[in-house]
Design a protein around this motif. Structure first.
Motif, PDB file in Angstrom:
ATOM      1  N   ALA A 207      19.083  -6.268 -17.901  1.00  0.00           N
ATOM      2  CA  ALA A 207      18.543  -5.973 -16.402  1.00  0.00           C
ATOM      3  C   ALA A 207      18.794  -4.583 -15.972  1.00  0.00           C
ATOM      4  CB  ALA A 207      19.075  -7.164 -15.747  1.00  0.00           C
ATOM      5  N   THR A 208      20.015  -4.137 -16.170  1.00  0.00           N
ATOM      6  CA  THR A 208      20.526  -2.909 -15.630  1.00  0.00           C
ATOM      7  C   THR A 208      19.641  -1.719 -16.222  1.00  0.00           C
ATOM      8  OG1 THR A 208      22.272  -2.595 -17.633  1.00  0.00           O
ATOM      9  CG2 THR A 208      23.023  -3.628 -15.442  1.00  0.00           C
ATOM     10  N   VAL A 209      19.082  -1.792 -17.266  1.00  0.00           N
ATOM     11  CA  VAL A 209      17.984  -0.903 -17.735  1.00  0.00           C
ATOM     12  C   VAL A 209      17.055  -0.475 -16.786  1.00  0.00           C
ATOM     13  CG1 VAL A 209      16.404  -0.265 -19.583  1.00  0.00           C
ATOM     14  CG2 VAL A 209      18.532  -1.135 -20.173  1.00  0.00           C
ATOM     15  N   SER A 210      16.717  -1.472 -15.875  1.00  0.00           N
ATOM     16  CA  SER A 210      15.807  -1.214 -14.978  1.00  0.00           C
ATOM     17  C   SER A 210      16.024  -0.447 -13.697  1.00  0.00           C
ATOM     18  CB  SER A 210      14.943  -2.265 -14.460  1.00  0.00           C
ATOM     19  OG  SER A 210      16.117  -3.178 -13.998  1.00  0.00           O
ATOM     20  N   LEU A 211      17.535  -0.144 -13.747  1.00  0.00           N
ATOM     21  CA  LEU A 211      17.976   0.855 -12.625  1.00  0.00           C
ATOM     22  C   LEU A 211      17.601   2.334 -12.717  1.00  0.00           C
ATOM     23  CD1 LEU A 211      21.748  -0.458 -12.522  1.00  0.00           C
ATOM     24  CD2 LEU A 211      20.029  -1.049 -11.166  1.00  0.00           C
ATOM     25  N   ASP A 212      16.970   2.652 -13.972  1.00  0.00           N
ATOM     26  CA  ASP A 212      16.437   4.067 -13.714  1.00  0.00           C
ATOM     27  C   ASP A 212      15.242   4.158 -12.909  1.00  0.00           C
ATOM     28  OD1 ASP A 212      14.609   2.699 -15.604  1.00  0.00           O
ATOM     29  OD2 ASP A 212      14.864   3.962 -17.141  1.00  0.00           O
ATOM     30  N   ALA A 213      14.584   3.026 -12.837  1.00  0.00           N
ATOM     31  CA  ALA A 213      13.516   3.063 -11.952  1.00  0.00           C
ATOM     32  C   ALA A 213      13.719   3.539 -10.463  1.00  0.00           C
ATOM     33  CB  ALA A 213      12.620   1.801 -11.905  1.00  0.00           C
ATOM     34  N   TRP A 214      14.982   3.278 -10.198  1.00  0.00           N
ATOM     35  CA  TRP A 214      15.442   3.435  -8.840  1.00  0.00           C
ATOM     36  C   TRP A 214      16.468   4.954  -8.706  1.00  0.00           C
ATOM     37  CZ3 TRP A 214      14.736  -1.529 -10.277  1.00  0.00           C
ATOM     38  CH2 TRP A 214      13.898  -2.083  -9.218  1.00  0.00           C
ATOM     39  N   GLY A 215      16.554   5.485 -10.018  1.00  0.00           N
ATOM     40  CA  GLY A 215      17.218   6.737 -10.030  1.00  0.00           C
ATOM     41  C   GLY A 215      18.732   6.592 -10.367  1.00  0.00           C
ATOM     42  N   TYR A 216      19.119   5.292 -10.943  1.00  0.00           N
ATOM     43  CA  TYR A 216      20.576   5.252 -11.356  1.00  0.00           C
ATOM     44  C   TYR A 216      20.394   4.532 -12.637  1.00  0.00           C
ATOM     45  CZ  TYR A 216      21.290   4.558  -6.344  1.00  0.00           C
ATOM     46  OH  TYR A 216      21.620   4.721  -5.043  1.00  0.00           O
ATOM     47  N   THR A 217      21.473   5.036 -13.460  1.00  0.00           N
ATOM     48  CA  THR A 217      21.657   4.888 -14.967  1.00  0.00           C
ATOM     49  C   THR A 217      23.063   4.335 -14.966  1.00  0.00           C
ATOM     50  OG1 THR A 217      22.519   7.048 -15.377  1.00  0.00           O
ATOM     51  CG2 THR A 217      19.999   6.572 -15.719  1.00  0.00           C
ATOM     52  N   VAL A 218      23.496   3.425 -16.145  1.00  0.00           N
ATOM     53  CA  VAL A 218      24.498   2.610 -16.436  1.00  0.00           C
ATOM     54  C   VAL A 218      24.717   2.682 -17.869  1.00  0.00           C
ATOM     55  CG1 VAL A 218      23.841   0.641 -15.988  1.00  0.00           C
ATOM     56  CG2 VAL A 218      26.157   1.089 -15.539  1.00  0.00           C
ATOM     57  N   ASN A 219      25.900   2.786 -18.539  1.00  0.00           N
ATOM     58  CA  ASN A 219      25.918   2.367 -19.978  1.00  0.00           C
ATOM     59  C   ASN A 219      25.917   0.894 -20.111  1.00  0.00           C
ATOM     60  OD1 ASN A 219      26.993   1.799 -22.357  1.00  0.00           O
ATOM     61  ND2 ASN A 219      28.297   3.784 -22.427  1.00  0.00           N
ATOM     62  N   HIS A 220      24.618   0.748 -20.668  1.00  0.00           N
ATOM     63  CA  HIS A 220      24.381  -0.904 -20.816  1.00  0.00           C
ATOM     64  C   HIS A 220      25.228  -1.582 -21.955  1.00  0.00           C
ATOM     65  CE1 HIS A 220      22.056  -0.772 -24.642  1.00  0.00           C
ATOM     66  NE2 HIS A 220      21.827   0.415 -24.331  1.00  0.00           N
ATOM     67  N   TRP A 221      25.650  -0.772 -22.797  1.00  0.00           N
ATOM     68  CA  TRP A 221      26.984  -1.413 -23.668  1.00  0.00           C
ATOM     69  C   TRP A 221      28.109  -1.822 -23.107  1.00  0.00           C
ATOM     70  CZ3 TRP A 221      25.885  -3.510 -28.270  1.00  0.00           C
ATOM     71  CH2 TRP A 221      24.622  -2.976 -29.107  1.00  0.00           C
ATOM     72  N   ASN A 222      28.504  -0.809 -22.068  1.00  0.00           N
ATOM     73  CA  ASN A 222      30.004  -1.283 -21.443  1.00  0.00           C
ATOM     74  C   ASN A 222      29.551  -2.466 -20.413  1.00  0.00           C
ATOM     75  OD1 ASN A 222      31.169   2.070 -20.672  1.00  0.00           O
ATOM     76  ND2 ASN A 222      31.499   0.637 -22.345  1.00  0.00           N
ATOM     77  N   VAL A 223      28.289  -2.679 -19.970  1.00  0.00           N
ATOM     78  CA  VAL A 223      27.872  -3.704 -19.021  1.00  0.00           C
ATOM     79  C   VAL A 223      28.250  -4.908 -19.928  1.00  0.00           C
ATOM     80  CG1 VAL A 223      25.975  -4.964 -17.727  1.00  0.00           C
ATOM     81  CG2 VAL A 223      26.585  -2.434 -17.415  1.00  0.00           C
ATOM     82  N   MET A 224      27.561  -4.970 -21.085  1.00  0.00           N
ATOM     83  CA  MET A 224      27.634  -6.038 -22.063  1.00  0.00           C
ATOM     84  C   MET A 224      28.939  -6.400 -22.513  1.00  0.00           C
ATOM     85  SD  MET A 224      28.068  -6.995 -25.508  1.00  0.00           S
ATOM     86  CE  MET A 224      28.274  -5.472 -26.239  1.00  0.00           C
ATOM     87  N   GLU A 225      29.782  -5.387 -22.588  1.00  0.00           N
ATOM     88  CA  GLU A 225      31.103  -5.735 -22.949  1.00  0.00           C
ATOM     89  C   GLU A 225      32.201  -6.312 -21.781  1.00  0.00           C
ATOM     90  OE1 GLU A 225      30.858  -2.201 -26.461  1.00  0.00           O
ATOM     91  OE2 GLU A 225      31.736  -1.667 -24.320  1.00  0.00           O
ATOM     92  N   LEU A 226      31.926  -5.713 -20.816  1.00  0.00           N
ATOM     93  CA  LEU A 226      32.695  -6.206 -19.739  1.00  0.00           C
ATOM     94  C   LEU A 226      32.511  -7.552 -19.316  1.00  0.00           C
ATOM     95  CD1 LEU A 226      32.520  -3.060 -17.377  1.00  0.00           C
ATOM     96  CD2 LEU A 226      34.444  -4.184 -18.180  1.00  0.00           C
ATOM     97  N   THR A 227      31.071  -8.094 -19.503  1.00  0.00           N
ATOM     98  CA  THR A 227      30.650  -9.215 -19.290  1.00  0.00           C
ATOM     99  C   THR A 227      31.124 -10.339 -20.258  1.00  0.00           C
ATOM    100  OG1 THR A 227      28.859  -8.317 -18.040  1.00  0.00           O
ATOM    101  CG2 THR A 227      28.466 -10.569 -18.738  1.00  0.00           C
ATOM    102  N   CYS A 228      31.158  -9.744 -21.567  1.00  0.00           N
ATOM    103  CA  CYS A 228      31.601 -10.549 -22.632  1.00  0.00           C
ATOM    104  C   CYS A 228      33.140 -11.050 -22.273  1.00  0.00           C
ATOM    105  CB  CYS A 228      31.299  -9.807 -23.882  1.00  0.00           C
ATOM    106  SG  CYS A 228      31.910 -11.084 -25.362  1.00  0.00           S
ATOM    107  N   GLY A 229      33.763 -10.052 -22.384  1.00  0.00           N
ATOM    108  CA  GLY A 229      35.378 -10.305 -21.983  1.00  0.00           C
ATOM    109  C   GLY A 229      35.653 -11.180 -20.749  1.00  0.00           C
ATOM    110  N   PHE A 230      34.671 -10.876 -19.350  1.00  0.00           N
ATOM    111  CA  PHE A 230      35.172 -11.511 -18.458  1.00  0.00           C
ATOM    112  C   PHE A 230      34.754 -12.727 -18.468  1.00  0.00           C
ATOM    113  CE2 PHE A 230      33.889 -12.896 -14.051  1.00  0.00           C
ATOM    114  CZ  PHE A 230      34.802 -12.372 -13.295  1.00  0.00           C
ATOM    115  N   VAL A 231      33.718 -13.270 -19.103  1.00  0.00           N
ATOM    116  CA  VAL A 231      33.191 -14.759 -19.064  1.00  0.00           C
ATOM    117  C   VAL A 231      33.858 -15.529 -20.168  1.00  0.00           C
ATOM    118  CG1 VAL A 231      31.072 -15.985 -19.736  1.00  0.00           C
ATOM    119  CG2 VAL A 231      30.727 -14.018 -18.459  1.00  0.00           C
ATOM    120  N   GLY A 232      34.246 -14.830 -21.190  1.00  0.00           N
ATOM    121  CA  GLY A 232      35.003 -15.610 -22.370  1.00  0.00           C
ATOM    122  C   GLY A 232      36.341 -15.723 -21.834  1.00  0.00           C
ATOM    123  N   GLY A 233      37.298 -14.880 -21.138  1.00  0.00           N
ATOM    124  CA  GLY A 233      38.490 -15.126 -20.639  1.00  0.00           C
ATOM    125  C   GLY A 233      38.372 -16.016 -19.559  1.00  0.00           C
TER     126      GLY A 233
END
Length: 453
Positions: A207-233
């Motif tokens: 979902a964050t990949v679509s942010l580039d349409a609004w002029g924003y970018t984010v490391n989507h791998w970091n988003v996945m990793e943060l979410t994995c640890g957050f939800v798992g823990g």
């Protein structure tokens, strides 16, 4: 324990493990995964509120580090590629296999944490039985799926994940057969939490990949990793609060020597191991990056940064020695101490090796490393402002509602698949892989599509 208190304790562990899993992405493999594994054990024991469990914290953290760290052997990059595709068979398969692989990543360490919270102690024969079941299950998984059926999970990568899935089934079988209710509870919540975290993290990253349409970018791998640890823990902790009550009259010295060794390993060895195996090969890249950023002496600055990582490891070593001394003396110590120390050490360590302090801000770039500090701020603030109270060791355990848990997990996965139809598209296909047909994004346009589409 009220719902608000339970959520607060779970959120503390979620933030600590989310931070750790995000940092893990910079180092990878077994040693990289040991850090979030250790943090899971440390943070969970702190919020578990069991005074009788506290002396076992270093041992639990060492075991969760080993159990979750072992998952670093699995190959999972192509599975994420499948989950980024825009065709139903491919992203359904990708999300399903990511759930299974994330579950295998989390279940072993979480089961070990649960086993050490059992009133009935594990004996040598129990450990042998558990390990035998795990290895037999892994062998059967590879033999049946790869050898007899001839199915490979993510060709041309290895099938180690299949061995882990078979090993997880072997572990579940032994836990059920041996009547280890708390260990089984940990294994199940670890599997579900990290499985949903991995699959849901990929969906959120898509979902964050679509942010580039609004002029924003984010490391989507970091988003996945943060979410994995957050939800798992968070899921593991929410499910395990109130599960397992050690005998408060148990022998306090039983775990003293293993606890000292565990403390030295968790706080001292893990950061140093990162320094010795994951940093030296980064130095040439530092020099190039710093030169491109306009720093006048990139070689000298890189050497200073390297010395900074040495200093961080020295601080971690001092913390490990302090904790070990406290354990040897039998002194009282704050339960939050190791979680805060290891989190702070690894956060600064990662910021140094990622050149976070020297990279200028970029317009439109949402730096997930800044998000690391936000998570750490909560981890630091929770024990200061909340101070979770101990819980009575004699409190009854909550019932384990298997059917509701299974149906809820299936429902969440179905929602993930449905949402992937919205999040996935041309943008995610730029880095996707597909299984049907076998295709990678670097091979040109997806088969059947006009060039450039």
């Amino acid at each position: 324990m009220g719902v608000r208190d339970r959520l607060g304790r779970s959120l503390f562990v979620a933030c600590a493990v989310g931070l750790a899993w995000g940092i893990r992405g910079d180092y990878g493999h077994v040693i990289g995964a040991m850090y979030p594994g250790a943090i899971l054990g440390l943070a969970w024991v702190f919020v578990a509120g069991s005074p009788a469990l506290l002396p076992r914290m270093p041992v639990i953290a060492a075991l969760t580090a080993a159990g979750i760290g072992a998952g670093g052997q699995m190959s999972y990059g192509i599975l994420h590629g499948y989950a980024q595709a825009d065709t139903l068979p491919n992203y359904s398969y990708g999300l399903a296999t990511l759930f299974l692989q994330g579950g295998c990543w989390g279940t072993f360490g979480c089961a070990l944490a649960g086993l050490l919270a059992e009133r009935r102690p594990m004996r040598t024969g129990d450990w042998i039985g558990l390990l035998t079941s795990v290895f037999i299950g892994g062998g059967v998984g590879v033999t049946v799926l790869g050898g007899l059926i001839g199915f490979h999970i993510n060709p041309p990568r290895n099938d180690i994940a299949v061995a882990f899935l078979g090993a997880a089934l072997g572990q579940f079988t032994w836990l059920v057969g041996s009547g280890r209710a708390v260990g089984l509870r940990g294994a199940v919540y670890g599997f579900i939490g990290f499985g949903l975290g991995m699959a849901g993290g990929r969906l959120l990253a898509n979902a964050t990949v679509s942010l580039d349409a609004w002029g924003y970018t984010v490391n989507h791998w970091n988003v996945m990793e943060l979410t994995c640890g957050f939800v798992g823990g968070g899921v593991f902790t929410y499910g395990m609060l109130g599960a397992g009550r050690l005998d408060p009259a148990g022998e306090p010295n039983e775990f003293r020597t293993p606890a000292v060794l565990g403390a030295l390993f968790v706080l001292g060895v893990i950061p140093l191991w990162h320094r010795l195996t994951r940093v030296s090969d980064k130095v040439p890249g530092w020099v190039t990056t710093l030169r491109d950023l306009g720093y006048p002496d990139p070689d000298g600055l890189s050497a200073t940064i390297l010395r900074g990582t040495d200093a961080v490891c020295a601080v971690a070593g001092i913390g490990a020695l302090m904790w070990a001394l406290i354990l040897v003396r039998g002194w009282r110590w704050p339960a939050w101490f190791p979680t805060i120390v290891l989190s702070a050490v690894m956060l600064v360590f990662q910021n140094l090796t990622a050149l976070y302090f020297w990279r200028p801000a970029r317009s439109g770039y949402l730096n997930t490393q800044t998000g690391f500090w936000v998570l750490f701020a909560f981890v630091l603030a929770y024990p200061v402002f909340v101070r979770p109270r101990p819980l009575p060791d004699a409190a009854p355990e909550r019932p384990f509602r298997w059917g509701r848990l299974a149906l809820g997990t299936i429902a969440v996965l179905a929602v993930f698949v449905a949402l992937a139809a919205v999040t996935n598209g041309d943008r995610t296909m730029r880095t996707a892989n597909t299984r049907w047909p076998l295709w990678s994004w670097n091979e040109g346009p997806f088969p059947g599509r006009a060039k450039g589409q």
